[in-house]
Motif scaffolding. Sequence first.
Motif, short mmCIF file in Angstrom:
data_model
loop_
_atom_site.label_atom_id
_atom_site.label_comp_id
_atom_site.label_asym_id
_atom_site.label_seq_id
_atom_site.Cartn_x
_atom_site.Cartn_y
_atom_site.Cartn_z
N GLU A 82 -1.19 15.49 -4.96
CA GLU A 82 -1.87 16.78 -5.04
C GLU A 82 -2.97 16.74 -6.10
N ARG A 83 -2.70 16.02 -7.17
CA ARG A 83 -3.70 15.84 -8.23
C ARG A 83 -4.05 14.37 -8.34
N VAL A 84 -5.28 14.07 -8.75
CA VAL A 84 -5.68 12.68 -8.94
C VAL A 84 -4.94 12.11 -10.14
N VAL A 85 -4.31 10.96 -9.97
CA VAL A 85 -3.55 10.33 -11.04
C VAL A 85 -4.26 9.04 -11.49
N VAL B 151 0.82 -1.21 0.00
CA VAL B 151 0.00 0.00 0.00
C VAL B 151 0.85 1.26 0.00
N LYS B 152 0.41 2.26 -0.76
CA LYS B 152 1.14 3.53 -0.81
C LYS B 152 0.97 4.29 0.51
N ASN C 267 9.26 -3.94 -10.23
CA ASN C 267 9.48 -2.95 -9.17
C ASN C 267 8.97 -1.58 -9.57
N ALA C 268 9.25 -1.20 -10.82
CA ALA C 268 8.81 0.11 -11.31
C ALA C 268 7.30 0.15 -11.48
N VAL C 269 6.69 -0.98 -11.89
CA VAL C 269 5.22 -1.04 -11.99
C VAL C 269 4.61 -0.82 -10.62
N ALA C 270 5.16 -1.48 -9.61
CA ALA C 270 4.63 -1.33 -8.25
C ALA C 270 4.74 0.12 -7.77
N MET D 65 2.14 2.23 -9.53
CA MET D 65 0.80 2.03 -8.97
C MET D 65 0.64 2.76 -7.65
N ARG D 66 1.66 2.69 -6.80
CA ARG D 66 1.57 3.38 -5.51
C ARG D 66 1.50 4.89 -5.68
N ALA D 67 1.97 5.38 -6.83
CA ALA D 67 1.95 6.83 -7.08
C ALA D 67 0.66 7.27 -7.79
#
Length: 373
Positions: free
Chosen positions: A197-200, A191-192, A265-268, A271-273
């Motif tokens: 600040e903005r919805v991604v 979990v992130k 790792n980058a996908v994860a 997603m958390r971002a």
Amino acid sequence: MRYKILFISSWFPNKIEPTNGNFVQRHAEAVSILHDVEILHAIGDSSQLEKYIFEDNMINGLRTLTVYYKSTPNPALNFARRMKAYKKGFSKMQRPDLVHANILQKSMLFAVYLKKKYKIPFVVTEHWSGFLKMNRNKLPRSEFHIAKVIGKNADYILPVSQFLLKDLKDMRIATKMEVVSNVVNTDLFHVKTSENERVVFLHISNLVGLKNPDKIINATLNLKKEFNNFELHIGGDGDINRLNEIINRNNAKKFIKTFPTLDSNAVAEKMRASDCFILFSDYENFPCVLLESLSAGIPVIATNVGGIPEIVNEKNGILISKSEEELYRAMKKVLLNQITFETPENLHQYVEDHFSMETISKNFDEIYGRILR
């Protein structure tokens, strides 16, 4: 009891196709929790001079032997070389108690060969949306016949969704079938901890036509006419340049960002971002990417096709039709906070309970035990 399991697959990550069949790799890693696993894969490479090249590596703790054979335009010769590549590779592996094959295509006739020659039982995990009823008219008769031959000899066929199970039963591929779902590394997809600040909004795929990346961009452009507090991040192992042309043509670079192929790792991290994942496919079987998103605590918007309703419900996402207008409205609901989803921690726990490495490992272990004990 720990068994020796040999994974073989019609699709598997390799130097030519780095992400192809990565879901098979994850299944193998899950099985390795309770059993000794080796992986053997054969694939053609038209650029190599040698008839056979052996690439023997330890990948994520598993011995993975990939045999590259020199491919030709002749399909029959290619198949003969592929089977020879598998035989050469098999001679270098430990003798397994059971073979775990993947995808009912002609490469998996090698599992039938091993059963007939060495009495090694095998199961087949089936992932392919080509066997779904909606795609049946595109399936060549030869592929259907080969699938039936493999299925008749397999000890179990293990589709990854109930939806696919139903359609395989309709085809009478085999008698013993049981669903074992795709798997997620829930330690990696955690979990992130920060807020944006903005919805991604996020979309990751191979960006082919059935994934409808253009329509996702179109819905985003329409959303921009009303809102400024969001971004769309879209990318993967597909044609990014074509998408960039569409984005530039619409002066949308400030709020639509693209990215290339990413490792797990980058996908994860990606997603958390993010705040909401979008999958707007014409058809799907049981997409890992939705499970990964939920494991990262991110709700989803997805088309109501294939096995997706087995994953997505009103607590963790929004199911929509293949309508661009519905996609736009769903994105708008997310921006306006008109839907209350489960907490990120609960979304993660749902995946942990049903699709984690440990859970799927136990599911396979039970089936192996029925065959081998």
